[in-house]
Design a protein around this motif. Structure first.
Motif, PDB file in Angstrom:
ATOM      1  N   TRP A   8       0.823  -1.217   0.000  1.00  0.00           N
ATOM      2  CA  TRP A   8       0.000   0.000   0.000  1.00  0.00           C
ATOM      3  C   TRP A   8       0.848   1.254   0.000  1.00  0.00           C
ATOM      4  O   TRP A   8       0.423   2.303  -0.456  1.00  0.00           O
ATOM      5  CB  TRP A   8      -0.911   0.020   1.214  1.00  0.00           C
ATOM      6  N   HIS A   9       2.041   1.172   0.589  1.00  0.00           N
ATOM      7  CA  HIS A   9       2.942   2.322   0.631  1.00  0.00           C
ATOM      8  C   HIS A   9       4.363   1.797   0.650  1.00  0.00           C
ATOM      9  O   HIS A   9       4.668   0.840   1.377  1.00  0.00           O
ATOM     10  CB  HIS A   9       2.677   3.170   1.884  1.00  0.00           C
ATOM     11  N   GLU A  10       5.220   2.419  -0.158  1.00  0.00           N
ATOM     12  CA  GLU A  10       6.613   2.004  -0.183  1.00  0.00           C
ATOM     13  C   GLU A  10       7.508   3.210  -0.398  1.00  0.00           C
ATOM     14  O   GLU A  10       7.098   4.219  -0.971  1.00  0.00           O
ATOM     15  CB  GLU A  10       6.871   0.967  -1.275  1.00  0.00           C
ATOM     16  N   TYR A  11       8.693   3.097   0.113  1.00  0.00           N
ATOM     17  CA  TYR A  11       9.766   4.045  -0.137  1.00  0.00           C
ATOM     18  C   TYR A  11      11.044   3.220  -0.089  1.00  0.00           C
ATOM     19  O   TYR A  11      11.535   2.882   0.983  1.00  0.00           O
ATOM     20  CB  TYR A  11       9.795   5.172   0.905  1.00  0.00           C
ATOM     21  N   GLU A  12      11.512   2.824  -1.229  1.00  0.00           N
ATOM     22  CA  GLU A  12      12.636   1.911  -1.414  1.00  0.00           C
ATOM     23  C   GLU A  12      12.289   0.470  -1.026  1.00  0.00           C
ATOM     24  O   GLU A  12      12.784  -0.457  -1.627  1.00  0.00           O
ATOM     25  CB  GLU A  12      13.883   2.384  -0.671  1.00  0.00           C
ATOM     26  N   ILE A  13      11.471   0.289   0.011  1.00  0.00           N
ATOM     27  CA  ILE A  13      10.999  -1.041   0.408  1.00  0.00           C
ATOM     28  C   ILE A  13       9.516  -0.922   0.753  1.00  0.00           C
ATOM     29  O   ILE A  13       9.029   0.178   1.037  1.00  0.00           O
ATOM     30  CB  ILE A  13      11.779  -1.602   1.626  1.00  0.00           C
ATOM     31  N   ASP A  81      19.079  -3.317   9.429  1.00  0.00           N
ATOM     32  CA  ASP A  81      19.395  -3.323   7.996  1.00  0.00           C
ATOM     33  C   ASP A  81      18.304  -4.025   7.182  1.00  0.00           C
ATOM     34  O   ASP A  81      18.598  -4.767   6.244  1.00  0.00           O
ATOM     35  CB  ASP A  81      20.758  -3.975   7.739  1.00  0.00           C
ATOM     36  N   GLY A  82      17.058  -3.822   7.584  1.00  0.00           N
ATOM     37  CA  GLY A  82      15.936  -4.381   6.839  1.00  0.00           C
ATOM     38  C   GLY A  82      15.655  -5.852   7.078  1.00  0.00           C
ATOM     39  O   GLY A  82      14.792  -6.432   6.426  1.00  0.00           O
TER      40      GLY A  82
END
Length: 136
Positions: A8-13, A81-82
């Motif tokens: 629904w929403h992403e910014y790089e991931i 780190d994700g």
């Protein structure tokens, strides 16, 4: 295994969305992140999500998502780190996601065996809140 991921929403991931595990629908969201590549993620099983919902802003989306967590047991997880690590818990979200994350992080700090490292973690938290402390 997670399937049917709907971002629904992403910014790089992907930061907010849903996925399925078996027959369960799960909403996920990144609640907070730090400048040191630490982040806290929240997951909650839901029965149904409005498929046609639209939002005027990311803040409206975040409020919609947070409402889906209120009054439910959620899973909170710490990522570095994700990548989700070993620190996670189930918690009842009664006062919002940030309040639940505060309880979770206090538990993570308390689990550190070395007292000096626990105190350093608390000092780092005070440093992060320094601008607020200066106003007191």
């Amino acid at each position: 295994m997670a399937v049917d991921v709907d971002v629904w929403h992403e910014y790089e991931i992907p930061l907010i969305g849903t996925f399925r595990v078996n027959d369960d629908l799960v909403i996920f969201t990144q609640v907070l992140e730090s400048p040191h590549d630490l982040s806290v993620w929240a997951y909650v099983r839901v029965d149904l999500v409005e498929n046609d919902a639209t939002f005027d802003s990311v803040e409206d989306l975040r409020r919609f998502v947070e409402d889906r967590f209120m009054g439910k047991e959620a899973v909170l997880a710490l990522a570095k780190d994700g990548r989700i690590g070993d620190h996670w818990t189930r918690i009842d979200v009664t006062e919002g996601l940030v309040a639940a994350v505060e309880i979770f992080l206090n538990g993570v700090i308390s689990s550190v065996a070395d007292p000096e490292r626990r105190v350093r973690a608390k000092l780092a938290g005070l440093e992060a809140a320094e601008s607020e402390l200066a106003q007191v």
